[in-house]
Design a protein around this motif. Sequence first.
Motif, PDB file in Angstrom:
ATOM      1  N   GLN A 154      -3.300  -5.334 -11.654  1.00  8.91           N
ATOM      2  CA  GLN A 154      -2.081  -5.774 -10.980  1.00  8.91           C
ATOM      3  C   GLN A 154      -1.700  -4.748  -9.913  1.00  8.91           C
ATOM      4  N   VAL A 155      -1.262  -5.250  -8.755  1.00  7.58           N
ATOM      5  CA  VAL A 155      -0.832  -4.387  -7.655  1.00  7.58           C
ATOM      6  C   VAL A 155       0.652  -4.660  -7.406  1.00  7.58           C
ATOM      7  N   GLU A 156       1.468  -3.616  -7.524  1.00  3.66           N
ATOM      8  CA  GLU A 156       2.918  -3.763  -7.417  1.00  3.66           C
ATOM      9  C   GLU A 156       3.444  -3.002  -6.200  1.00  3.66           C
ATOM     10  N   GLU A 157       4.411  -3.583  -5.530  1.00  5.70           N
ATOM     11  CA  GLU A 157       5.088  -2.887  -4.438  1.00  5.70           C
ATOM     12  C   GLU A 157       6.207  -2.027  -5.000  1.00  5.70           C
ATOM     13  N   THR A 158       6.284  -0.796  -4.562  1.00  2.17           N
ATOM     14  CA  THR A 158       7.347   0.098  -5.011  1.00  2.17           C
ATOM     15  C   THR A 158       8.685  -0.380  -4.458  1.00  2.17           C
ATOM     16  N   PRO A 159       9.703  -0.534  -5.315  1.00  2.00           N
ATOM     17  CA  PRO A 159      11.000  -1.049  -4.862  1.00  2.00           C
ATOM     18  C   PRO A 159      11.831   0.023  -4.139  1.00  2.00           C
ATOM     19  N   THR A 160      11.453   0.337  -2.921  1.00  2.28           N
ATOM     20  CA  THR A 160      12.176   1.331  -2.135  1.00  2.28           C
ATOM     21  C   THR A 160      12.276   0.879  -0.689  1.00  2.28           C
ATOM     22  N   ASP A 161      13.330   1.300  -0.023  1.00  2.00           N
ATOM     23  CA  ASP A 161      13.495   1.022   1.401  1.00  2.00           C
ATOM     24  C   ASP A 161      14.498   2.016   1.968  1.00  2.00           C
ATOM     25  N   GLY A 162      14.579   2.062   3.297  1.00  6.07           N
ATOM     26  CA  GLY A 162      15.509   2.984   3.928  1.00  6.07           C
ATOM     27  C   GLY A 162      15.356   2.976   5.433  1.00  6.07           C
ATOM     28  N   THR A 163      16.149   3.824   6.087  1.00  9.99           N
ATOM     29  CA  THR A 163      16.239   3.879   7.541  1.00  9.99           C
ATOM     30  C   THR A 163      15.187   4.814   8.114  1.00  9.99           C
ATOM     31  N   LEU A 164      14.616   4.436   9.257  1.00 11.27           N
ATOM     32  CA  LEU A 164      13.693   5.347   9.925  1.00 11.27           C
ATOM     33  C   LEU A 164      14.452   6.602  10.369  1.00 11.27           C
ATOM     34  N   ILE A 165      13.684   7.668  10.660  1.00 10.40           N
ATOM     35  CA  ILE A 165      14.263   8.979  10.905  1.00 10.40           C
ATOM     36  C   ILE A 165      14.296   9.300  12.404  1.00 10.40           C
ATOM     37  N   GLY A 166      15.400   9.930  12.844  1.00 12.48           N
ATOM     38  CA  GLY A 166      15.486  10.450  14.195  1.00 12.48           C
ATOM     39  C   GLY A 166      16.158   9.541  15.207  1.00 12.48           C
ATOM     40  N   VAL A 167      16.744   8.430  14.749  1.00 12.12           N
ATOM     41  CA  VAL A 167      17.349   7.472  15.682  1.00 12.12           C
ATOM     42  C   VAL A 167      18.831   7.271  15.393  1.00 12.12           C
ATOM     43  N   PHE A 168      19.177   6.999  14.140  1.00  7.20           N
ATOM     44  CA  PHE A 168      20.542   6.631  13.774  1.00  7.20           C
ATOM     45  C   PHE A 168      21.256   7.782  13.060  1.00  7.20           C
ATOM     46  N   ALA A 169      22.562   7.883  13.317  1.00  8.77           N
ATOM     47  CA  ALA A 169      23.361   8.884  12.608  1.00  8.77           C
ATOM     48  C   ALA A 169      23.682   8.415  11.194  1.00  8.77           C
ATOM     49  N   ASP A 170      23.909   7.113  11.047  1.00  9.46           N
ATOM     50  CA  ASP A 170      24.260   6.533   9.744  1.00  9.46           C
ATOM     51  C   ASP A 170      22.985   6.000   9.090  1.00  9.46           C
ATOM     52  N   ILE A 171      22.488   6.680   8.087  1.00 11.36           N
ATOM     53  CA  ILE A 171      21.229   6.302   7.449  1.00 11.36           C
ATOM     54  C   ILE A 171      21.413   6.200   5.944  1.00 11.36           C
ATOM     55  N   GLY A 172      20.491   5.503   5.294  1.00  7.36           N
ATOM     56  CA  GLY A 172      20.550   5.353   3.841  1.00  7.36           C
ATOM     57  C   GLY A 172      19.174   5.070   3.269  1.00  7.36           C
ATOM     58  N   PHE A 173      19.016   5.390   1.986  1.00 11.89           N
ATOM     59  CA  PHE A 173      17.716   5.266   1.346  1.00 11.89           C
ATOM     60  C   PHE A 173      17.884   4.835  -0.110  1.00 11.89           C
ATOM     61  N   ARG A 174      16.857   4.163  -0.607  1.00 12.95           N
ATOM     62  CA  ARG A 174      16.815   3.785  -2.027  1.00 12.95           C
ATOM     63  C   ARG A 174      15.571   4.402  -2.645  1.00 12.95           C
ATOM     64  N   THR A 175      15.776   5.250  -3.642  1.00 12.85           N
ATOM     65  CA  THR A 175      14.675   5.938  -4.307  1.00 12.85           C
ATOM     66  C   THR A 175      14.253   5.168  -5.540  1.00 12.85           C
ATOM     67  N   ALA A 176      12.954   4.971  -5.695  1.00  4.78           N
ATOM     68  CA  ALA A 176      12.407   4.261  -6.852  1.00  4.78           C
ATOM     69  C   ALA A 176      11.722   5.248  -7.786  1.00  4.78           C
ATOM     70  N   GLU A 177      11.826   4.995  -9.087  1.00  2.75           N
ATOM     71  CA  GLU A 177      11.106   5.782 -10.081  1.00  2.75           C
ATOM     72  C   GLU A 177       9.951   4.954 -10.614  1.00  2.75           C
ATOM     73  N   VAL A 178       8.769   5.566 -10.653  1.00  2.00           N
ATOM     74  CA  VAL A 178       7.551   4.872 -11.077  1.00  2.00           C
ATOM     75  C   VAL A 178       6.831   5.716 -12.103  1.00  2.00           C
ATOM     76  N   ALA A 179       6.380   5.089 -13.183  1.00  2.00           N
ATOM     77  CA  ALA A 179       5.577   5.771 -14.202  1.00  2.00           C
ATOM     78  C   ALA A 179       4.135   5.309 -14.081  1.00  2.00           C
ATOM     79  N   LEU A 180       3.232   6.258 -13.901  1.00  2.00           N
ATOM     80  CA  LEU A 180       1.805   5.957 -13.844  1.00  2.00           C
ATOM     81  C   LEU A 180       1.167   6.325 -15.171  1.00  2.00           C
ATOM     82  N   GLN A 181       0.450   5.381 -15.756  1.00  2.00           N
ATOM     83  CA  GLN A 181      -0.312   5.653 -16.964  1.00  2.00           C
ATOM     84  C   GLN A 181      -1.696   6.171 -16.559  1.00  2.00           C
ATOM     85  N   PRO A 182      -2.427   6.793 -17.487  1.00  2.00           N
ATOM     86  CA  PRO A 182      -3.766   7.295 -17.145  1.00  2.00           C
ATOM     87  C   PRO A 182      -4.626   6.211 -16.493  1.00  2.00           C
TER      88      PRO A 182
END
Length: 252
Positions: A137-165
């Motif tokens: 199975q291939v999963e997309e990490t649930p994260t998104d945010g604003t590109l850097i160096g353009v906007f003063a008002d920026i925001g980000f969503r950090t995702a936590e991922v557990a990788l098994q062996p």
Amino acid sequence: MLIRDLLPPSLGRVHGICFSGGYRASVTDELVGGDFYDLYPADTPEAETVAVLGDVCGKGLEAAVVAGGVRHALQALTPFAADHTRLLTLLNGVLSSCRTPFVTLVPATAVRQDAGVRLRISSAGHPAPLIVRVTGQVEETPTDGTLIGVFADIGFRTAEVALQPGETCLLYSDGITEARGGPLNDVMFSEDRLRAVLAQCAGMPPEVITERVQMVIAQWVGEGPHDDMAVLAVGAPRDTCPTTVNEPPRER
């Protein structure tokens, strides 16, 4: 700045976590460009190692020099990497004040957790990393945010991922999914094709996955034009290497 300082670093194991990367510049016969990746190993196994992959607007040596500046700024800011939002906000301030072309990037902080790896991942206007599970199975990490160096008002969503062996997280630049080629020489590779390639790599080590992705993309674009392309894989090894062992990447 010497070209050697602009090259991607050699990667390996750090505190029992596997790292592997691959890079192909858009300009034939050049080794550097606007895409980049880096690794900042933690001092102890209990601390988080920081990996980052990014994309600077532009191509060629000029973009590579800008990318080098971004990499140096990130290195100086790694003490703040435990808080991704603070890290990216500080970087945004640095780049905005320097009038640097915009940058998209993904920071990932990794630490061994029992037999697996715990990741925290944030996207700053960049394609979300893909997780390759041992099931295929291939999963997309649930994260998104604003590109850097353009906007003063920026925001980000950090995702936590557990990788098994045997599981891997792949960070990649849009030069991979937007690469044009194929039978008609003008078909976009797309995220769907990348997912299909990764599904076939289930359980493989990160270095095999990065090599496989690069090989497939090279075949897809052939001799045609393409953007810079970079991949960075973070994986939980199948062996039970103790977390007290530190195997830093080789020197550049």
